[in-house]
Design a protein around this motif. Sequence first.
Motif, PDB file in Angstrom:
ATOM      1  N   PHE A 122      -6.788   7.741  -4.859  1.00 30.77           N
ATOM      2  CA  PHE A 122      -6.867   7.227  -3.487  1.00 30.77           C
ATOM      3  C   PHE A 122      -6.630   8.318  -2.444  1.00 30.77           C
ATOM      4  CE2 PHE A 122      -5.329   4.030  -6.434  1.00 30.77           C
ATOM      5  CZ  PHE A 122      -6.252   3.014  -6.247  1.00 30.77           C
ATOM      6  N   VAL A 180      -9.186   3.100   1.023  1.00 25.61           N
ATOM      7  CA  VAL A 180      -8.061   3.274   1.939  1.00 25.61           C
ATOM      8  C   VAL A 180      -8.597   3.256   3.371  1.00 25.61           C
ATOM      9  CG1 VAL A 180      -6.132   4.735   2.629  1.00 25.61           C
ATOM     10  CG2 VAL A 180      -6.839   4.674   0.234  1.00 25.61           C
ATOM     11  N   SER A 200      -2.942   3.721   7.966  1.00 26.83           N
ATOM     12  CA  SER A 200      -3.576   3.856   6.667  1.00 26.83           C
ATOM     13  C   SER A 200      -3.230   2.618   5.854  1.00 26.83           C
ATOM     14  CB  SER A 200      -3.070   5.123   5.956  1.00 26.83           C
ATOM     15  OG  SER A 200      -3.650   5.243   4.672  1.00 26.83           O
ATOM     16  N   ASP A 248      -3.864   0.864   2.335  1.00 29.23           N
ATOM     17  CA  ASP A 248      -4.339   1.088   0.969  1.00 29.23           C
ATOM     18  C   ASP A 248      -4.599  -0.266   0.315  1.00 29.23           C
ATOM     19  OD1 ASP A 248      -4.944   2.066  -1.500  1.00 29.23           O
ATOM     20  OD2 ASP A 248      -3.225   3.415  -1.631  1.00 29.23           O
TER      21      ASP A 248
END
Length: 523
Positions: A318, A328, A341, A343
């Motif tokens: 990732f 992401v 961010s 994920d």
Amino acid sequence: MLVSTFDPFHNLALSASVAAIPILLFLLCLTVLKMKGIHAALVNLAVTFLIALFVFKLPIGESVGSVIQGIIQGIWPIGYIIVMAVWLYKIAVKSGKFDVLRGSIVGISQDQRIQLLLIGFCFNAFLEGAAGFGVPIAICAVLLVSLGYKPLQAAMLCLIANGASGAFGAIGIPVGIVGTFGLDGVTSMNVSMMTALTLPIINFTIPFLLIWLIDGFKGIKEVLPAILVTSTVYTVAQALMTVFVGPELADIIPSLLAMGLLALFLQKWQPKHIFLLNGREMKTEKHSAGEVIKAWSPFYLLTIFVLIWSLPVFKGLFAEGGMLAQSVLKFVIPGSSIGMSVDLIGATGTAILLAGLTTTASTGAISLKESVGLLRKTVAEFWIPILMICAIIGIAKLMTYGGLTVALGEAVATTGQVFPLLSPILGWVGVFMTGSVVNNNTLFAPIQATAGHIIGTNPSLLVSANTAGGVMAKLVSPQSIAIATAAVGETGNEAALTKMTIKYSFGLLAFVCIWTFVLSLIF
């Protein structure tokens, strides 16, 4: 920090006093005013927003962006993890696995003090090491309630027990992250080794405290051999792990050893007097070894998936340029300079989701439709606690970006040679506001290390004190309290639970402060 100065009054003591208002207000709301957690969080969010905006001059766009970031992170990954963990528990109950699992524990001993050591302490520490983020408190508190403990009592015991494992939650990240800061003379291994000077004392003591809380000194005397096995095995194993291996497995291996050896010991020894909270033995059916192994499978799967999700190789998928980097989501919150961010796949909640789906698929006792229904029910039950967590993280973000946390840290660091005595308090403040030892070390580890160099104290010692002091705040952190009350069906009683745990949080913190000061005279 997104402001020009953390000292708007040009008087550090005054600026720090104003910066402390959110912390003091939260404690006041939960203890004296006895407000519901969600109301205390929303009031505090509004007050912190005004202080950051008008006193510390955080621009309006950044102020709003801070709150938005807190809301997003409260939902993903933290809310996601909590919902998935409780959903997994509900699947275990619906499928009948939970009854067998409970029976396997009762089969080891009917004594509920022993059950507390097995679940509240050992299993709690194991889940903290494997998953963290409120998972152990949520699952273990519910387990204890199913065995006859009162809901708030079970929540309190799990919060206190978590003080023995919180420093190394989620594969040792709170200490491991220190190595990424590039601090002069401070590595994650240095800090890990330094924790072995303080945490073993606390670890050894907590099982005694847990038994004392439910059955006084009489209880300690009656189950002393079991307490000694639990305390000694866990404490020695964790100390050896932190000194010679590192923080990553410092919860997982010791807790498994303690649980396994305690179970073996109990085959040869049982207390003469069986302690029962409700005066009745819990009747359970006898189950084969195969049935017991299957009953524990949701938690085996949880551990396996979380460990995979924690592997550097898996995390690399990732990272920038990784095979799954597109999953992401990265963006800047409109109107601010704050980046986000999210994920989607690499979040720990996804690992627990897979454990839930695999458990559903591997048993015929529950259909996928029933499992999805349980998920909907879980979301409906937890939206208020998650909203509270969003507000708390929003407060933490406002304090960070507005310079309030720096003002507090700088004020404490001006105390010179007395600083080691106050160093753990900084950690306590960090975790109280953020609910996370990881976030606490991210905020204050650099300040602790810098102060150490200035006053001539080992900086790794002060960072370890920041970690240990922070763990003591997990007992009363509004985020932890929200998770615990929600898990046992006591949402709205956050003030009562805070009152039950706060004296133990302060007592353990006082020990860490005094002991750190003593160690600073040596190292």
